[in-house]
Design a protein around this motif. Structure first.
Motif, PDB file in Angstrom:
ATOM      1  N   LEU A  84       0.859  -1.177   0.000  1.00 19.24           N
ATOM      2  CA  LEU A  84       0.000   0.000   0.000  1.00 19.24           C
ATOM      3  C   LEU A  84       0.901   1.234   0.000  1.00 19.24           C
ATOM      4  O   LEU A  84       1.771   1.378   0.869  1.00 19.24           O
ATOM      5  CB  LEU A  84      -0.907   0.007   1.234  1.00 19.24           C
ATOM      6  N   GLN A  85       0.703   2.120  -0.971  1.00 14.29           N
ATOM      7  CA  GLN A  85       1.490   3.350  -1.040  1.00 14.29           C
ATOM      8  C   GLN A  85       0.620   4.548  -0.690  1.00 14.29           C
ATOM      9  O   GLN A  85      -0.484   4.698  -1.208  1.00 14.29           O
ATOM     10  CB  GLN A  85       2.081   3.550  -2.437  1.00 14.29           C
ATOM     11  N   ILE A  86       1.135   5.402   0.188  1.00 10.96           N
ATOM     12  CA  ILE A  86       0.498   6.673   0.504  1.00 10.96           C
ATOM     13  C   ILE A  86       1.371   7.755  -0.108  1.00 10.96           C
ATOM     14  O   ILE A  86       2.481   8.023   0.363  1.00 10.96           O
ATOM     15  CB  ILE A  86       0.352   6.875   2.025  1.00 10.96           C
ATOM     16  N   GLU A  87       0.863   8.352  -1.185  1.00 13.53           N
ATOM     17  CA  GLU A  87       1.662   9.316  -1.952  1.00 13.53           C
ATOM     18  C   GLU A  87       1.477  10.715  -1.369  1.00 13.53           C
ATOM     19  O   GLU A  87       0.700  11.531  -1.856  1.00 13.53           O
ATOM     20  CB  GLU A  87       1.249   9.284  -3.420  1.00 13.53           C
ATOM     21  N   SER A  88       2.224  10.990  -0.326  1.00 10.87           N
ATOM     22  CA  SER A  88       2.207  12.296   0.336  1.00 10.87           C
ATOM     23  C   SER A  88       3.434  12.335   1.246  1.00 10.87           C
ATOM     24  O   SER A  88       3.353  11.991   2.430  1.00 10.87           O
ATOM     25  CB  SER A  88       0.918  12.484   1.138  1.00 10.87           C
ATOM     26  N   PRO A  89       4.596  12.727   0.715  1.00  7.45           N
ATOM     27  CA  PRO A  89       5.863  12.501   1.413  1.00  7.45           C
ATOM     28  C   PRO A  89       6.106  13.326   2.666  1.00  7.45           C
ATOM     29  O   PRO A  89       7.037  13.029   3.406  1.00  7.45           O
ATOM     30  CB  PRO A  89       6.919  12.838   0.342  1.00  7.45           C
ATOM     31  N   MET A  90       5.274  14.358   2.946  1.00  8.42           N
ATOM     32  CA  MET A  90       5.576  15.235   4.075  1.00  8.42           C
ATOM     33  C   MET A  90       4.608  15.075   5.247  1.00  8.42           C
ATOM     34  O   MET A  90       4.454  15.981   6.068  1.00  8.42           O
ATOM     35  CB  MET A  90       5.602  16.695   3.601  1.00  8.42           C
ATOM     36  N   ILE A  91       3.941  13.936   5.372  1.00  9.48           N
ATOM     37  CA  ILE A  91       3.080  13.673   6.528  1.00  9.48           C
ATOM     38  C   ILE A  91       3.946  13.517   7.775  1.00  9.48           C
ATOM     39  O   ILE A  91       4.938  12.794   7.769  1.00  9.48           O
ATOM     40  CB  ILE A  91       2.244  12.402   6.304  1.00  9.48           C
ATOM     41  N   ASP A  92       3.562  14.178   8.855  1.00 11.81           N
ATOM     42  CA  ASP A  92       4.368  14.141  10.075  1.00 11.81           C
ATOM     43  C   ASP A  92       4.366  12.760  10.727  1.00 11.81           C
ATOM     44  O   ASP A  92       5.422  12.200  11.020  1.00 11.81           O
ATOM     45  CB  ASP A  92       3.862  15.190  11.084  1.00 11.81           C
TER      46      ASP A  92
END
Length: 305
Positions: A84-92
């Motif tokens: 599963l990929q979550i494409e949002s690299p700057m999530i804290d």
């Protein structure tokens, strides 16, 4: 740092070519659900029994807020090897759980608030291995961040995901190379003619390039992989310096001080607001800082253009 990115891209390109003949998993449209955790104190044992609201879009804009958001994703049965990929690299911070019925098959914790070395996969995006399951299972993700969060979830074979990421890396390398050429060219011109306009333009190019480096997750991956304090604030810092650099360059290039005193004072006011955003981010007021940066960026661009 650019050499490191280029090295990764060359290896990634070779990997992509070698895997084109392999059987790829056909991505399916994911069914997602949302639950707002206003106090940020819900545990997975509580959340898995709660009612979620079904989401109808592929791209989830979670906005800018202090509260946590739980994302529930229906996972198809699989024989293993899927991610599963979550494409949002700057999530804290990002907490992941895979659940069948009431049983937690697997859990993981990641985000820019944690050292990059703790990630399963060396990628600026967030990838979570899905355990094999003959039945439908669910992924639960607790998402919390001090900046705007736009989530694009997808499931695919590990190699397909890495191949797509390597293509993105290659395009970013071209962009970084172009910015570096512009930086060096204008630096050479400045040294030759000593015109301050080129010096301001050099600063503008450098800080805009830095902002793109941060937003694409490469700063956290290559430049400060284990500095979580800086990683948490890098989006705010880069937004401030690029915004101030834009104001200074535009003011110098358009001769604002000589042509419009009121606009010059207003640009100074925006610079002071950027300074407030910088200071508040240092002390951990991330949402306030991010909103202030967005306000300054939007209205300063309207004034300039």
């Amino acid at each position: 740092m650019l050499i490191k990115i280029l090295k990764v891209n060359v290896l990634g390109l070779l990997l992509a070519v070698s895997l084109t003949a392999s059987a790829a998993y056909i991505p399916q449209k994911l069914t997602t659900y949302l639950l707002e955790d206003s106090l940020g104190d819900l545990s997975i044992d509580e959340v898995k029994f709660m009612t979620f609201t079904e989401n109808s879009t592929d791209v989830l804009n979670l906005g800018i807020k202090e509260s946590a958001t739980w994302l529930k994703i229906e996972l198809p049965s699989n024989e293993g090897g899927l991610y599963l990929q979550i494409e949002s690299p700057m999530i804290d911070s990002l907490f992941f759980y895979q659940i069948i019925g009431e049983d937690i098959l697997y859990g993981d914790t990641t985000g820019v608030a944690f050292p990059f070395s703790t990630r399963q996969i060396d990628s600026p995006q967030f990838l979570f291995e899905l355990k094999a399951s003959e039945d439908i299972s669910y992924a639960f993700l607790r998402i919390q961040s001090g900046k705007q969060v736009i989530v694009v979830p997808s499931i695919n074979d590990k190699y397909e995901l890495l191949k797509a990421q390597n293509i993105s890396d290659i395009f970013f390398s071209f962009y970084a190379g172009l910015m570096m050429v512009m930086f060096l060219y204008n630096l050479f011109v400045y040294i030759s003619v000593r015109d301050q306009s080129y010096l301001y333009y050099i600063g503008y190019i450098m800080f805009v390039g830095l902002t793109q480096l941060v937003l694409n997750g490469y700063g956290n991956q290559f430049v400060w992989p284990n500095n979580t304090w800086l990683a948490m604030r890098s989006t705010h810092f880069s937004g401030v310096v690029s915004g101030v650099a834009t104001i200074i360059f535009a003011g110098q290039f358009l001769h604002v001080k000589e042509n419009s005193r009121w606009l010059y004072r207003l640009m100074i006011g925006y610079t002071l607001l950027y300074s407030v955003a910088l200071i508040t981010s240092v002390f951990g007021y991330f949402q306030f800082s991010f909103n202030l940066i967005n306000f300054c960026a939007m209205f300063s661009l309207i004034l300039i253009f």
